[in-house]
Motif scaffolding. Structure first.
Motif: not given
Length: 305
Positions: A149-173
Motif C-alpha cells: 500500500x503506497x501512502x498517502x492515499x485515501x484508500x482502505x486496505x486489507x491484507x488477505x494473503x501473505x506467502x514466503x518467497x522462495x529461491x529458484x535455481x535451474x534444474x541440476x544446479x
C-alpha cells in the motif's frame, strides 16, 4: 398530455384499430377512445379521421408517431439499462492488479467470481502497486489487488494473503539438492532481480551483501525472471505461487532464509458506496486466498498525512 394518452395513441397507430389497441393494453375500447380524444384536444391536432367503421391516421398523426416511437426506444433503453445494472452491476467490474498477482491468484479468483456472477463483464488492468492505489483512490477502479500500500492515499486496505518467497535455481544446479538456502549460498551466482523501485526488490536487497551478489539481469516481470532461471541464466527470489501457475519444468524451488513476504492487499476507495459486485468479488478473493490456513488478515484505513 400524459403517458397513458401517448400509450393509447401509439397502440392505435401500430394496430390500426382502437379495439385491437384496447386488447393490447388490457383495457376497454371506450377508454382508448377517451384517451385519444383528450390527446387531440390538448395537442390541438386532428390525429384520426373516421372512415366508415375504421379510424384512419392523418399526416399529423404519422408525424407525431415518429417522435413517440423515438421516446419509446429511449424508454426501452432505460429499461434494458436497469436490467443490466440489476444483473451485471454498474458497467461491470473494473479491477487493477499487479502483474504478479495477475498470474496468481487473480485467474483463480475470477474463476470463482464467474460462478457467482456468470454474465458480468470484468475489466482487469495491470500496474505497479503505487499506481493501483492512485487509480482506486480516484474512483476509476472499484478495487485493486496490490503487493503493498503506497501512502498517502485515501484508500482502505486489507491484507488477505501473505506467502514466503522462495529461491529458484535451474534444474541440476549445484544448490538444487539443498533444502534451504541463505544469502551467502548465492555468492558468485548471476542474480536475476526485479526493478529497483519494486518493494520486494528493496526487501531482498537488504539481506544481501552488495559486494558479493552479482546483479546481472533486471526485469519488472516475475514471469520473465522465472523463464530466465529455467533457461539457466541465473537464480532469483520469487513468489512460489508463480511457479505453480507457470508449471515450469526447468526450475527448482528452495526455502529462502530470512523470510521475505509476498503480500496481497485488497485496495478500495474510502467512502465508496457499497456495490454488490464488489462484495461478490471479495467473497471470491476470500474463497481462493483468504482461508485461515494460509493468510493473516488485517484491515487498515489510509488517509493523507
Amino acid at each position: 398530455m400524459n403517458f397513458r394518452q401517448i400509450e393509447c395513441f401509439r397502440a392505435v397507430m401500430h394496430t390500426g384499430s382502437m379495439t385491437l389497441a384496447a386488447a393490447q393494453l388490457h383495457t376497454s375500447q371506450p377508454n382508448v377512445s377517451r384517451a385519444i380524444a383528450l390527446l387531440q384536444r390538448e395537442t390541438q391536432l386532428q390525429l384520426f379521421e373516421r372512415v366508415g367503421l375504421r379510424v384512419v391516421p392523418t399526416p399529423e398523426a404519422h408525424a407525431l408517431l415518429k417522435e413517440v416511437d423515438r421516446v419509446y426506444v429511449g424508454l426501452q433503453s432505460i429499461g434494458h439499462a436497469a436490467d443490466r445494472i440489476r444483473t451485471l452491476g454498474v458497467e461491470g467490474l473494473r479491477i487493477a492488479v499487479t502483474p504478479g498477482l495477475g498470474i496468481s491468484p487473480v485467474p483463480r479468483i475470477l474463476q470463482v467470481f464467474r460462478g457467482l456472477r456468470p454474465r458480468v463483464q470484468v475489466v482487469v488492468h495491470t500496474a505497479d502497486s503505487a499506481t493501483i492505489c492512485k487509480w482506486v483512490s480516484s474512483g476509476y477502479y472499484e478495487l485493486g489487488l496490490a503487493g503493498y500500500v503506497a501512502l498517502p492515499q485515501e484508500v482502505d486496505t486489507e491484507l488477505v494473503h501473505s506467502e514466503r518467497a522462495v529461491c529458484i535455481v535451474p534444474r541440476g544446479h549445484r544448490l538444487a539438492r539443498k533444502r534451504k538456502v541463505v544469502p551467502s549460498d548465492l555468492a558468485g551466482e548471476s542474480f536475476i532481480s526485479f526493478a529497483s523501485s519494486d518493494v520486494v526488490r528493496i526487501a531482498i536487497d537488504r539481506v544481501f551483501d552488495p559486494e558479493v551478489r552479482r546483479l546481472e539481469i533486471e526485469t519488472s516481470l516475475a514471469t520473465a525472471a522465472c523463464a530466465m532461471v529455467a533457461r539457466g541464466l541465473g537464480v532469483s527470489i520469487v513468489n512460489p505461487a508463480m511457479l505453480s501457475e507457470l508449471a515450469l519444468t526447468g526450475v527448482h524451488a528452495l526455502v529462502f532464509d530470512p523470510a521475505i513476504p509476498f503480500e496481497c492487499h485488497v485496495v478500495r476507495a474510502r467512502q465508496q458506496p457499497a456495490q454488490a459486485l464488489v462484495a461478490d468479488f471479495l467473497e471470491a478473493v476470500r474463497i481462493v486466498v483468504g482461508g485461515p490456513e494460509n493468510t493473516a488478515r488485517k484491515k487498515v484505513s489510509r488517509s493523507p498525512g
